[in-house]
Design an enzyme around this catalytic site. Structure first.
Site, PDB file in Angstrom:
ATOM      1  N   PRO A 135      25.480 -23.206 -83.751  1.00 11.24           N
ATOM      2  CA  PRO A 135      24.588 -22.346 -82.969  1.00 11.24           C
ATOM      3  C   PRO A 135      23.199 -22.370 -83.592  1.00 11.24           C
ATOM      4  O   PRO A 135      23.070 -22.233 -84.810  1.00 11.24           O
ATOM      5  CB  PRO A 135      25.225 -20.955 -83.102  1.00 11.24           C
ATOM      6  CG  PRO A 135      26.079 -21.019 -84.319  1.00 11.24           C
ATOM      7  CD  PRO A 135      26.467 -22.453 -84.529  1.00 11.24           C
ATOM      8  N   MET A 136      22.170 -22.567 -82.781  1.00  8.83           N
ATOM      9  CA  MET A 136      20.801 -22.553 -83.322  1.00  8.83           C
ATOM     10  C   MET A 136      19.889 -21.825 -82.339  1.00  8.83           C
ATOM     11  O   MET A 136      19.657 -22.306 -81.221  1.00  8.83           O
ATOM     12  CB  MET A 136      20.303 -23.987 -83.574  1.00  8.83           C
ATOM     13  CG  MET A 136      20.970 -24.646 -84.766  1.00  8.83           C
ATOM     14  SD  MET A 136      20.316 -26.290 -85.126  1.00  8.83           S
ATOM     15  CE  MET A 136      21.092 -27.266 -83.856  1.00  8.83           C
ATOM     16  N   LEU A 137      19.418 -20.686 -82.793  1.00 12.80           N
ATOM     17  CA  LEU A 137      18.559 -19.855 -81.957  1.00 12.80           C
ATOM     18  C   LEU A 137      17.305 -20.637 -81.569  1.00 12.80           C
ATOM     19  O   LEU A 137      16.664 -21.261 -82.410  1.00 12.80           O
ATOM     20  CB  LEU A 137      18.174 -18.589 -82.738  1.00 12.80           C
ATOM     21  CG  LEU A 137      17.423 -17.506 -81.968  1.00 12.80           C
ATOM     22  CD1 LEU A 137      18.263 -16.975 -80.819  1.00 12.80           C
ATOM     23  CD2 LEU A 137      17.040 -16.367 -82.906  1.00 12.80           C
ATOM     24  N   CYS A 183      23.906 -15.058 -90.827  1.00 11.54           N
ATOM     25  CA  CYS A 183      22.474 -15.218 -90.533  1.00 11.54           C
ATOM     26  C   CYS A 183      21.638 -14.415 -91.538  1.00 11.54           C
ATOM     27  O   CYS A 183      21.750 -13.191 -91.604  1.00 11.54           O
ATOM     28  CB  CYS A 183      22.196 -14.741 -89.114  1.00 11.54           C
ATOM     29  SG  CYS A 183      20.451 -14.714 -88.723  1.00 11.54           S
ATOM     30  N   LYS A 207      31.643 -16.865 -88.488  1.00  9.14           N
ATOM     31  CA  LYS A 207      30.757 -17.848 -89.129  1.00  9.14           C
ATOM     32  C   LYS A 207      30.082 -17.135 -90.291  1.00  9.14           C
ATOM     33  O   LYS A 207      29.408 -16.118 -90.094  1.00  9.14           O
ATOM     34  CB  LYS A 207      29.724 -18.384 -88.142  1.00  9.14           C
ATOM     35  CG  LYS A 207      28.807 -19.449 -88.747  1.00  9.14           C
ATOM     36  CD  LYS A 207      28.071 -20.226 -87.658  1.00  9.14           C
ATOM     37  CE  LYS A 207      27.179 -21.324 -88.220  1.00  9.14           C
ATOM     38  NZ  LYS A 207      25.910 -20.817 -88.751  1.00  9.14           N
ATOM     39  N   HIS A 222      29.256 -22.017 -93.707  1.00  6.60           N
ATOM     40  CA  HIS A 222      28.078 -22.741 -94.180  1.00  6.60           C
ATOM     41  C   HIS A 222      28.238 -22.791 -95.699  1.00  6.60           C
ATOM     42  O   HIS A 222      28.212 -21.754 -96.362  1.00  6.60           O
ATOM     43  CB  HIS A 222      26.811 -21.996 -93.759  1.00  6.60           C
ATOM     44  CG  HIS A 222      25.551 -22.720 -94.096  1.00  6.60           C
ATOM     45  ND1 HIS A 222      24.329 -22.353 -93.600  1.00  6.60           N
ATOM     46  CD2 HIS A 222      25.312 -23.797 -94.880  1.00  6.60           C
ATOM     47  CE1 HIS A 222      23.395 -23.165 -94.068  1.00  6.60           C
ATOM     48  NE2 HIS A 222      23.971 -24.046 -94.854  1.00  6.60           N
TER      49      HIS A 222
HETATM   50  C1  FMN Z   1      16.454 -23.292 -85.817  1.00  7.11           C
HETATM   51  C2  FMN Z   1      17.780 -22.771 -86.292  1.00  7.11           C
HETATM   52  C3  FMN Z   1      18.355 -21.685 -85.654  1.00  7.11           C
HETATM   53  C4  FMN Z   1      19.595 -21.199 -86.075  1.00  7.11           C
HETATM   54  N1  FMN Z   1      20.193 -20.177 -85.375  1.00  7.11           N
HETATM   55  C5  FMN Z   1      21.460 -19.786 -85.708  1.00  7.11           C
HETATM   56  C6  FMN Z   1      22.178 -18.858 -84.900  1.00  7.11           C
HETATM   57  O1  FMN Z   1      21.716 -18.404 -83.845  1.00  7.11           O
HETATM   58  N2  FMN Z   1      23.425 -18.498 -85.317  1.00  7.11           N
HETATM   59  C7  FMN Z   1      23.999 -19.014 -86.461  1.00  7.11           C
HETATM   60  O2  FMN Z   1      25.134 -18.669 -86.790  1.00  7.11           O
HETATM   61  N3  FMN Z   1      23.341 -19.910 -87.217  1.00  7.11           N
HETATM   62  C8  FMN Z   1      22.111 -20.323 -86.854  1.00  7.11           C
HETATM   63  N4  FMN Z   1      21.491 -21.299 -87.578  1.00  7.11           N
HETATM   64  C9  FMN Z   1      22.202 -21.906 -88.714  1.00  7.11           C
HETATM   65  C10 FMN Z   1      23.014 -23.118 -88.234  1.00  7.11           C
HETATM   66  O3  FMN Z   1      24.017 -22.745 -87.323  1.00  7.11           O
HETATM   67  C11 FMN Z   1      23.665 -23.846 -89.418  1.00  7.11           C
HETATM   68  O4  FMN Z   1      24.556 -22.967 -90.042  1.00  7.11           O
HETATM   69  C12 FMN Z   1      22.644 -24.330 -90.435  1.00  7.11           C
HETATM   70  O5  FMN Z   1      21.537 -24.948 -89.806  1.00  7.11           O
HETATM   71  C13 FMN Z   1      23.286 -25.324 -91.412  1.00  7.11           C
HETATM   72  O6  FMN Z   1      23.821 -26.424 -90.707  1.00  7.11           O
HETATM   73  P1  FMN Z   1      23.038 -27.838 -90.621  1.00  7.11           P
HETATM   74  O7  FMN Z   1      22.657 -28.203 -92.022  1.00  7.11           O
HETATM   75  O8  FMN Z   1      24.030 -28.784 -90.017  1.00  7.11           O
HETATM   76  O9  FMN Z   1      21.827 -27.622 -89.767  1.00  7.11           O
HETATM   77  C14 FMN Z   1      20.257 -21.790 -87.175  1.00  7.11           C
HETATM   78  C15 FMN Z   1      19.660 -22.898 -87.807  1.00  7.11           C
HETATM   79  C16 FMN Z   1      18.450 -23.390 -87.371  1.00  7.11           C
HETATM   80  C17 FMN Z   1      17.853 -24.607 -88.049  1.00  7.11           C
END
Ligand code: FMN
Length: 359
Positions: free
Chosen positions: A40-42, A123, A162, A194
């Site tokens: 999930p990425m906001l 988060c 999560k 994470h």
């Molecule tokens: C722009 C952005 C927005 C994010 N928004 C959320 C979110 O809404 N909910 C959440 O649980 N994690 C959020 N994350 C964290 C990601 O879900 C993920 O845990 C984190 O980026 C690490 O994974 P990665 O290294 O594969 O990106 C966000 C990360 C980024 C970069």
């Protein structure tokens, strides 16, 4: 005694079947629905991202951006639930801290076809601190367990968490185990971790890179709790790395790597789910899937940029990656831009129509 492996999508891993094949021990090897997830990425993983991801993989489990329980119970998000559950399987990610509200939100959302309710306690944003949601809840495991229980009681969907490996640098292993024990007992059977701690003294972005990655701890959790599902997240760069992790855990979740290279999803069905079907070339993907989808959206008054932003990284690691990205970035964001912008960008990259490696 012979063993026959069959792959079937399910939540459970191994089931022994006897009787039908009396002389054989048939091992039905079941694959977790969480085997490959988009994070999930906001501001990024909106419904268009999820639909575009689905064009590339029929099996990937996608997650919505975080949604506060109030947005569903008293706000406008309830009007968007139907659209957001499309292109499933999709998990709805909730934030909040009031068990009754989270339960009510989960109950409402369950009517729309989501695959799962995911509760975000990882988060690290300052807004989470002031609003008492996200990471700070890892310090209050009993409250999280109440929230999980409320969601489980209110909704027939699986409820997952999560989280991080800790909410502070001095969060201990014992605290983490207590957090897991309480929440597994409350009804959470899948933890998406994470694989680093976070600390409220770091800003949100630094919290995604500075705390040390500790994949081994997530592997260890799987050893300690083999009956639970464990999904590992954090800096997984490509599908090769994802496959490595799957030797130790049940699933992987990729965020930024997918956003920068969504074409990684093109080989997910084959590599991770053993499903054979022709892989679309980048050109085919754009011409046969993205353009018709964007045309539908344009007809409804949605700006071209809402679609194009998710394919800017499509040619990552290809020779014309920059030309593709630059042309789209310069032209797709202008007011009134039409579908011809994507067609012109395709002409610039002049891709042969053979399937390619996603790298
Ligand atoms: C722009 C952005 C927005 C994010 N928004 C959320 C979110 O809404 N909910 C959440 O649980 N994690 C959020 N994350 C964290 C990601 O879900 C993920 O845990 C984190 O980026 C690490 O994974 P990665 O290294 O594969 O990106 C966000 C990360 C980024 C970069």
């Amino acid at each position: 005694m012979s063993a026959l492996d069959i792959n079937i999508s399910s939540f459970v891993f191994y089931t022994l079947i006897k009787g039908k094949f009396p002389k054989a021990l048939l091992i039905v090897k079941k694959t977790s629905i969480h085997r490959y997830c988009t994070a999930p990425m906001l501001g990024i993983t909106d419904r268009h991202f999820r639909q575009i991801a689905r064009f590339l993989s029929s099996q990937v489990l996608t997650y919505t951006e975080l949604v506060h329980s109030n947005a569903i119970t008293v706000g406008q998000y309830c009007l968007k639930l139907e659209d957001n559950a499309k292109a499933g399987p999709v998990a709805l990610q909730l934030i909040g801290c009031i068990p009754e509200d989270l339960g009510a939100a989960a109950a409402k959302a369950s009517q729309y076809g989501f695959a799962e309710i995911n509760f975000n306690v990882g988060c690290p944003s300052p807004r989470g601190m002031s609003g008492n949601f996200g990471l700070c809840l890892m310090d209050d495991a009993p409250l999280v367990a109440k929230c999980v229980k409320a969601c489980c009681q209110a909704s027939p969907l699986p409820v997952t968490l999560k989280c991080r490996l800790g909410s502070r640098f001095d969060y201990s292993w014992d605290e983490l185990l207590r957090f897991i024990d309480l929440n597994a007992h409350a009804g959470c059977h899948c933890f998406i971790v994470h694989a680093r701690k976070a600390d409220m003294n770091l800003d949100t972005r630094k919290n995604r890179s500075i705390p040390e990655l500790e994949y081994e701890k997530v592997y260890r959790l799987k050893e300690l709790y083999p009956e639970l599902e464990w999904v590992i997240n954090g800096d997984i760069k490509n599908n090769e790395q994802a496959l490595q992790h799957l030797q130790y855990v049940d699933g992987v979740m990729l965020g930024r790597s997918l956003y920068h290279n969504i074409y990684l999803l093109s080989e997910v069905d084959k590599l991770f789910f053993d499903i054979e079907h022709p892989i679309l070339s980048r050109r085919q993907f754009v011409e046969e899937k993205v353009i018709p989808y964007a045309e539908e959206g344009l007809a409804q008054g949605i700006a071209l940029s809402h679609f194009v932003r998710h394919i800017l990284g499509l040619y990552q690691y290809q020779t014309k990656a920059n030309a593709w990205r630059r042309f789209l970035a310069e032209n797709a964001y202008k007011p009134g831009s039409g579908i011809e912008v994507i067609r012109q960008a395709l002409q610039i990259v002049e891709e042969p129509s053979q399937p390619e490696l996603a790298k």
